[in-house]
Enzyme design. Structure first.
Site, PDB file in Angstrom:
ATOM      1  N   CYS A 155       5.353  -1.885 -26.086  1.00  0.00           N
ATOM      2  CA  CYS A 155       5.098  -3.100 -26.881  1.00  0.00           C
ATOM      3  C   CYS A 155       3.613  -3.436 -27.017  1.00  0.00           C
ATOM      4  O   CYS A 155       3.281  -4.459 -27.614  1.00  0.00           O
ATOM      5  CB  CYS A 155       5.850  -4.288 -26.272  1.00  0.00           C
TER       6      CYS A 155
ATOM      7  N   THR B 184       1.087  -9.434  11.264  1.00  0.00           N
ATOM      8  CA  THR B 184       1.121 -10.440  10.194  1.00  0.00           C
ATOM      9  C   THR B 184       0.738 -11.800  10.766  1.00  0.00           C
ATOM     10  O   THR B 184       1.116 -12.142  11.890  1.00  0.00           O
ATOM     11  CB  THR B 184       2.491 -10.512   9.494  1.00  0.00           C
TER      12      THR B 184
ATOM     13  N   ALA C 120      -1.660  -2.535  16.384  1.00  0.00           N
ATOM     14  CA  ALA C 120      -0.391  -1.874  16.067  1.00  0.00           C
ATOM     15  C   ALA C 120      -0.422  -0.405  16.460  1.00  0.00           C
ATOM     16  O   ALA C 120       0.564   0.125  16.985  1.00  0.00           O
ATOM     17  CB  ALA C 120      -0.117  -2.032  14.572  1.00  0.00           C
TER      18      ALA C 120
ATOM     19  N   ASP D 158       0.785  -1.241   0.000  1.00  0.00           N
ATOM     20  CA  ASP D 158       0.000   0.000   0.000  1.00  0.00           C
ATOM     21  C   ASP D 158       0.815   1.289   0.000  1.00  0.00           C
ATOM     22  O   ASP D 158       0.268   2.371  -0.232  1.00  0.00           O
ATOM     23  CB  ASP D 158      -0.992  -0.007   1.181  1.00  0.00           C
TER      24      ASP D 158
ATOM     25  N   PRO E 210      -3.091  -8.295  17.918  1.00  0.00           N
ATOM     26  CA  PRO E 210      -4.202  -8.471  18.873  1.00  0.00           C
ATOM     27  C   PRO E 210      -4.596  -9.942  19.034  1.00  0.00           C
ATOM     28  O   PRO E 210      -5.256 -10.308  20.014  1.00  0.00           O
ATOM     29  CB  PRO E 210      -5.356  -7.669  18.249  1.00  0.00           C
TER      30      PRO E 210
ATOM     31  N   CYS F 213       6.991  -7.032 -21.478  1.00  0.00           N
ATOM     32  CA  CYS F 213       8.374  -6.536 -21.592  1.00  0.00           C
ATOM     33  C   CYS F 213       8.880  -5.919 -20.297  1.00  0.00           C
ATOM     34  O   CYS F 213      10.040  -5.517 -20.219  1.00  0.00           O
ATOM     35  CB  CYS F 213       8.504  -5.543 -22.758  1.00  0.00           C
TER      36      CYS F 213
ATOM     37  N   HIS G  11       6.526  -7.862  -1.354  1.00  0.00           N
ATOM     38  CA  HIS G  11       5.475  -8.288  -2.297  1.00  0.00           C
ATOM     39  C   HIS G  11       5.131  -7.204  -3.308  1.00  0.00           C
ATOM     40  O   HIS G  11       4.026  -7.186  -3.851  1.00  0.00           O
ATOM     41  CB  HIS G  11       4.220  -8.734  -1.522  1.00  0.00           C
TER      42      HIS G  11
HETATM   43  C1  BV8 Z   1       7.092 -18.099  -3.793  1.00  0.00           C
HETATM   44  C2  BV8 Z   1       0.532  -9.535  -2.889  1.00  0.00           C
HETATM   45  C3  BV8 Z   1       8.593 -19.404  -5.132  1.00  0.00           C
HETATM   46  C4  BV8 Z   1      -0.623  -9.453  -3.790  1.00  0.00           C
HETATM   47  C5  BV8 Z   1       0.657 -11.612  -1.604  1.00  0.00           C
HETATM   48  C6  BV8 Z   1       1.313 -24.508  -1.063  1.00  0.00           C
HETATM   49  C7  BV8 Z   1       0.695 -24.295  -2.286  1.00  0.00           C
HETATM   50  C8  BV8 Z   1       1.040 -23.219  -3.124  1.00  0.00           C
HETATM   51  C9  BV8 Z   1       2.009 -22.316  -2.725  1.00  0.00           C
HETATM   52  C10 BV8 Z   1       2.606 -22.511  -1.517  1.00  0.00           C
HETATM   53  C11 BV8 Z   1       2.281 -23.593  -0.687  1.00  0.00           C
HETATM   54  N1  BV8 Z   1       3.026 -23.516   0.441  1.00  0.00           N
HETATM   55  C12 BV8 Z   1       3.809 -22.415   0.342  1.00  0.00           C
HETATM   56  C13 BV8 Z   1       3.567 -21.807  -0.826  1.00  0.00           C
HETATM   57  C14 BV8 Z   1       4.230 -20.596  -1.306  1.00  0.00           C
HETATM   58  C15 BV8 Z   1       3.369 -19.371  -1.157  1.00  0.00           C
HETATM   59  C16 BV8 Z   1       2.791 -19.353   0.233  1.00  0.00           C
HETATM   60  O1  BV8 Z   1       3.444 -19.035   1.210  1.00  0.00           O
HETATM   61  N2  BV8 Z   1       1.519 -19.703   0.385  1.00  0.00           N
HETATM   62  C17 BV8 Z   1       0.896 -19.800   1.683  1.00  0.00           C
HETATM   63  C18 BV8 Z   1      -0.412 -19.063   1.661  1.00  0.00           C
HETATM   64  C19 BV8 Z   1       0.751 -21.247   2.024  1.00  0.00           C
HETATM   65  N3  BV8 Z   1       4.229 -18.256  -1.386  1.00  0.00           N
HETATM   66  C20 BV8 Z   1       4.428 -17.758  -2.605  1.00  0.00           C
HETATM   67  O2  BV8 Z   1       3.835 -18.187  -3.588  1.00  0.00           O
HETATM   68  C21 BV8 Z   1       5.477 -16.690  -2.721  1.00  0.00           C
HETATM   69  N4  BV8 Z   1       6.353 -16.987  -3.800  1.00  0.00           N
HETATM   70  O3  BV8 Z   1       7.106 -18.899  -2.902  1.00  0.00           O
HETATM   71  O4  BV8 Z   1       7.857 -18.210  -4.926  1.00  0.00           O
HETATM   72  C22 BV8 Z   1       9.351 -19.211  -6.412  1.00  0.00           C
HETATM   73  C23 BV8 Z   1      10.715 -19.183  -6.371  1.00  0.00           C
HETATM   74  C24 BV8 Z   1      11.440 -19.023  -7.551  1.00  0.00           C
HETATM   75  C25 BV8 Z   1      10.761 -18.887  -8.751  1.00  0.00           C
HETATM   76  C26 BV8 Z   1       9.378 -18.874  -8.787  1.00  0.00           C
HETATM   77  C27 BV8 Z   1       8.658 -19.040  -7.605  1.00  0.00           C
HETATM   78  C28 BV8 Z   1       4.838 -15.357  -3.087  1.00  0.00           C
HETATM   79  C29 BV8 Z   1       3.936 -14.914  -1.981  1.00  0.00           C
HETATM   80  C30 BV8 Z   1       3.369 -13.544  -2.271  1.00  0.00           C
HETATM   81  C31 BV8 Z   1       1.894 -13.581  -2.283  1.00  0.00           C
HETATM   82  N5  BV8 Z   1       1.389 -12.227  -2.446  1.00  0.00           N
HETATM   83  N6  BV8 Z   1       0.236 -10.390  -1.789  1.00  0.00           N
HETATM   84  C32 BV8 Z   1      -1.783  -8.762  -3.192  1.00  0.00           C
HETATM   85  O5  BV8 Z   1      -1.642  -8.004  -2.238  1.00  0.00           O
HETATM   86  O6  BV8 Z   1      -2.862  -8.956  -3.761  1.00  0.00           O
HETATM   87  S1  BV8 Z   1       0.264 -12.491  -0.193  1.00  0.00           S
HETATM   88  C33 BV8 Z   1      -0.825 -11.844   0.954  1.00  0.00           C
HETATM   89  O7  BV8 Z   1      -0.433 -12.398   2.209  1.00  0.00           O
HETATM   90  C34 BV8 Z   1      -0.817 -10.448   1.275  1.00  0.00           C
HETATM   91  O8  BV8 Z   1      -0.634  -9.645   0.209  1.00  0.00           O
HETATM   92  C35 BV8 Z   1       0.238 -10.256   2.314  1.00  0.00           C
HETATM   93  O9  BV8 Z   1       1.329  -9.613   1.737  1.00  0.00           O
HETATM   94  C36 BV8 Z   1       0.604 -11.638   2.727  1.00  0.00           C
HETATM   95  C37 BV8 Z   1       0.785 -11.798   4.164  1.00  0.00           C
HETATM   96  O10 BV8 Z   1      -0.416 -11.604   4.836  1.00  0.00           O
HETATM   97  P1  BV8 Z   1      -0.432 -10.738   6.127  1.00  0.00           P
HETATM   98  O11 BV8 Z   1       0.129  -9.418   5.823  1.00  0.00           O
HETATM   99  O12 BV8 Z   1       0.177 -11.502   7.234  1.00  0.00           O
HETATM  100  O13 BV8 Z   1      -1.996 -10.523   6.358  1.00  0.00           O
HETATM  101  P2  BV8 Z   1      -3.048 -11.497   7.062  1.00  0.00           P
HETATM  102  O14 BV8 Z   1      -4.397 -11.013   6.718  1.00  0.00           O
HETATM  103  O15 BV8 Z   1      -2.741 -12.910   6.810  1.00  0.00           O
HETATM  104  O16 BV8 Z   1      -2.799 -11.284   8.634  1.00  0.00           O
HETATM  105  C38 BV8 Z   1      -3.093 -10.051   9.246  1.00  0.00           C
HETATM  106  C39 BV8 Z   1      -2.616 -10.125  10.693  1.00  0.00           C
HETATM  107  O17 BV8 Z   1      -2.815  -8.849  11.286  1.00  0.00           O
HETATM  108  C40 BV8 Z   1      -3.398 -11.123  11.552  1.00  0.00           C
HETATM  109  O18 BV8 Z   1      -2.485 -11.867  12.349  1.00  0.00           O
HETATM  110  C41 BV8 Z   1      -4.285 -10.248  12.454  1.00  0.00           C
HETATM  111  O19 BV8 Z   1      -4.493 -10.799  13.746  1.00  0.00           O
HETATM  112  C42 BV8 Z   1      -3.417  -9.012  12.547  1.00  0.00           C
HETATM  113  N7  BV8 Z   1      -4.151  -7.763  12.792  1.00  0.00           N
HETATM  114  C43 BV8 Z   1      -5.419  -7.424  12.450  1.00  0.00           C
HETATM  115  N8  BV8 Z   1      -5.673  -6.155  12.824  1.00  0.00           N
HETATM  116  C44 BV8 Z   1      -4.549  -5.690  13.407  1.00  0.00           C
HETATM  117  C45 BV8 Z   1      -3.583  -6.712  13.391  1.00  0.00           C
HETATM  118  N9  BV8 Z   1      -2.355  -6.559  13.916  1.00  0.00           N
HETATM  119  C46 BV8 Z   1      -2.057  -5.364  14.439  1.00  0.00           C
HETATM  120  N10 BV8 Z   1      -2.922  -4.312  14.476  1.00  0.00           N
HETATM  121  C47 BV8 Z   1      -4.169  -4.455  13.977  1.00  0.00           C
HETATM  122  N11 BV8 Z   1      -5.021  -3.408  14.018  1.00  0.00           N
HETATM  123 ZN    ZN Z   2       5.631  -3.848 -22.895  1.00  0.00          ZN
END
Ligand code: BV8
Ligand code: ZN
Length: 265
Positions: free
Chosen positions: A166, A204, A247, A112, A230, A138, A127
């Site tokens: 492109c 996270t 946070a 963001d 939390p 490209c 990310h």
């Molecule tokens: C990779 C961007 C290899 C886009 C995001 C099984 C099957 C398939 C894949 C996998 C698998 N096991 C592992 C994987 C790999 C996969 C992965 O980890 N999957 C998980 C889900 C199992 N990872 C990937 O694919 C990564 N790439 O591994 O590449 C590779 C290597 C070489 C060559 C090619 C490939 C890429 C991962 C990136 C995914 N992109 N986002 C978009 O935004 O649309 S992920 C998504 O989750 C979010 O964008 C965010 O960035 C990420 C993490 O989430 P959090 O930020 O933790 O958010 P969440 O909602 O989960 O939690 C919020 C927390 O806040 C909670 O704990 C809550 O209690 C707390 N909270 C709430 N309110 C508050 C608070 N805390 C404080 N204050 C508050 N007020």
């Molecule tokens: Zn292009």
């Protein structure tokens, strides 16, 4: 080690001393840090984006290739939402920490741009960013308008613009599931995890890899890990300290208690 509720003051003196005297502080943030700015998290049971939308249909290369307008429209809706939001006291407290410790590395999973808007000088965006779209074919960058897109509505399709070089489709500048993280950004984050002596893990679920490895790497190298959330996460069992609260409650209070003379906030 203790779990401290936001309402249980003061925070542990050992934690405050560690923060005051740390050499290299790593801050890892997730969607929770922006929740109090009005940006929904991903996995929150009530409002989480992945509760309402299917990541397989929106956050993969395959999804974009199958329906570019659906995916582009959804990301333009999210980018527009973010442009209407402001950083909150948690982002400001993290920016203030950079002036109080000898070295700070800020690593975020968020796309963001709110840390930058709060004044954090350098941010490792694991990310990618909603604000840096580029050509699918490209890689040429596309400069988005710096105002909300007035036709982007939740769930509405919007054909992506075409590349000026492109004519390929412009894609969101985020890292999708199954895509590699930007190499230089990941290397810098991992190096910091190996070098730091204190880690703040903020808002996270620590479920997405490889980002979730960073606190584990730091722990294995002897760093103190502080969990600020939390709710419970799997990291709770490993963290050295757990600060239970949002946070925007916990971080400003932590800065105030660690450096009372500086009068933060
Ligand atoms: C990779 C961007 C290899 C886009 C995001 C099984 C099957 C398939 C894949 C996998 C698998 N096991 C592992 C994987 C790999 C996969 C992965 O980890 N999957 C998980 C889900 C199992 N990872 C990937 O694919 C990564 N790439 O591994 O590449 C590779 C290597 C070489 C060559 C090619 C490939 C890429 C991962 C990136 C995914 N992109 N986002 C978009 O935004 O649309 S992920 C998504 O989750 C979010 O964008 C965010 O960035 C990420 C993490 O989430 P959090 O930020 O933790 O958010 P969440 O909602 O989960 O939690 C919020 C927390 O806040 C909670 O704990 C809550 O209690 C707390 N909270 C709430 N309110 C508050 C608070 N805390 C404080 N204050 C508050 N007020
Ligand atoms: Zn292009």
């Amino acid at each position: 080690m203790p779990t401290t509720s936001h309402k249980t003051e003061p925070y542990p003196s050992e934690l405050l001393a560690r923060l005051r005297t740390c050499r290299h502080l790593l801050v890892l943030t997730g969607a929770g840090v922006s929740q109090e700015s009005g940006i929904p998290t991903f996995r929150d049971a009530l409002n989480g984006l992945w509760g309402r939308f299917d990541p397989a249909q929106l956050a993969t290369q395959e999804a974009f290739d199958a329906d570019p307008a659906l995916v582009w429209g959804w990301y333009e809706w999210r980018r527009s939402q973010v442009l209407l939001c402001e950083p909150n006291p948690a982002h400001w407290a993290i920016a203030a920490l950079a002036d109080r410790v000898p070295r700070l590395t800020l690593v975020t999973q968020n796309v963001d741009g709110l840390h930058q808007r709060a004044g954090s000088p350098s941010v490792l965006e694991l990310h990618g960013s909603l604000h840096r779209p580029y050509c699918r074919d490209c890689g040429h960058p596309h400069v988005p308008a710096d105002r909300p897109c007035d036709v982007a509505l939740e769930g509405a399709s919007l054909p992506p613009p075409r590349c000026e070089r492109c004519r390929g489709p412009i894609r969101p500048g985020v890292v999708w599931f199954g895509e590699a993280l930007p190499r230089d950004v990941w290397d810098a984050a991992e190096t910091a995890a190996r070098d730091c002596d204190l880690v703040l893990v903020v808002g996270t679920s620590a479920l997405v890899y490889p980002a979730a490895e960073l606190p584990l790497t730091a722990l294995a190298r002897g760093a103190v890990v502080v969990q600020i959330n939390p709710d419970r996460t799997d990291l709770d069992d490993l963290a050295t300290f757990r600060l239970r609260g949002t946070a925007a409650q916990v971080l400003p209070e932590l800065v105030r208690q660690a450096w009372p003379e500086a009068g933060f906030g």
